[in-house]
Design a protein around this motif. Sequence first.
Motif, mmCIF file in Angstrom:
data_model
loop_
_atom_site.group_PDB
_atom_site.id
_atom_site.type_symbol
_atom_site.label_atom_id
_atom_site.label_comp_id
_atom_site.label_asym_id
_atom_site.label_seq_id
_atom_site.Cartn_x
_atom_site.Cartn_y
_atom_site.Cartn_z
ATOM 1 N N ALA A 15 32.720 -21.184 -30.707
ATOM 2 C CA ALA A 15 33.598 -21.129 -29.534
ATOM 3 C C ALA A 15 34.515 -19.909 -29.546
ATOM 4 O O ALA A 15 34.947 -19.454 -28.486
ATOM 5 N N THR A 16 34.794 -19.356 -30.714
ATOM 6 C CA THR A 16 35.714 -18.217 -30.801
ATOM 7 C C THR A 16 35.046 -16.932 -31.278
ATOM 8 O O THR A 16 35.675 -15.886 -31.277
ATOM 9 N N ALA A 17 33.788 -17.000 -31.670
ATOM 10 C CA ALA A 17 33.102 -15.818 -32.209
ATOM 11 C C ALA A 17 32.609 -14.908 -31.096
ATOM 12 O O ALA A 17 32.281 -15.361 -30.007
ATOM 13 N N SER A 18 32.565 -13.630 -31.382
ATOM 14 C CA SER A 18 32.012 -12.664 -30.422
ATOM 15 C C SER A 18 31.013 -11.728 -31.097
ATOM 16 O O SER A 18 30.595 -10.749 -30.513
ATOM 17 N N ASP A 19 30.627 -12.081 -32.331
ATOM 18 C CA ASP A 19 29.725 -11.203 -33.074
ATOM 19 C C ASP A 19 28.281 -11.680 -33.082
ATOM 20 O O ASP A 19 27.421 -11.051 -33.681
#
Length: 129
Positions: A15-19
């Motif tokens: 939910a918080t990752a962007s990688d």
Amino acid sequence: MKVRDDVAEFFDRFATASDGAGFHPTLLTLDPVSVTPVTREQVVASLPKRKEFFAGLGISGMTLDSLDESPVDEQHTLVRSTWRLERTESSTVPEGTIFASTYLLRRVEGEWQIVVYLNHQDLRALMSA
């Protein structure tokens, strides 16, 4: 939320990752109008465009609202989710809009990875709503 602890932890990180770490190197994405095989790199490259698209609709983010898991076998699990949209005051998206997504996860070297991502909404239709 009816999910195993390790699956819930995966979605907390996702939910918080962007990688793109939660995605398998090759996966299938689906929505009501398309089916597309993609690589993890393509998913990561699309994230800024997706964020820009949502910002244009007055959506500042999404919060995981619910999860429901149906284990398939020892290596796979199906997870249904809902995501609550975080709207700005100028948003064109109705208050209370929820996105539904379904994921097929595969355990790879002890870690869950998304191998199928089904977005239940047609995002292009949302733009014209």
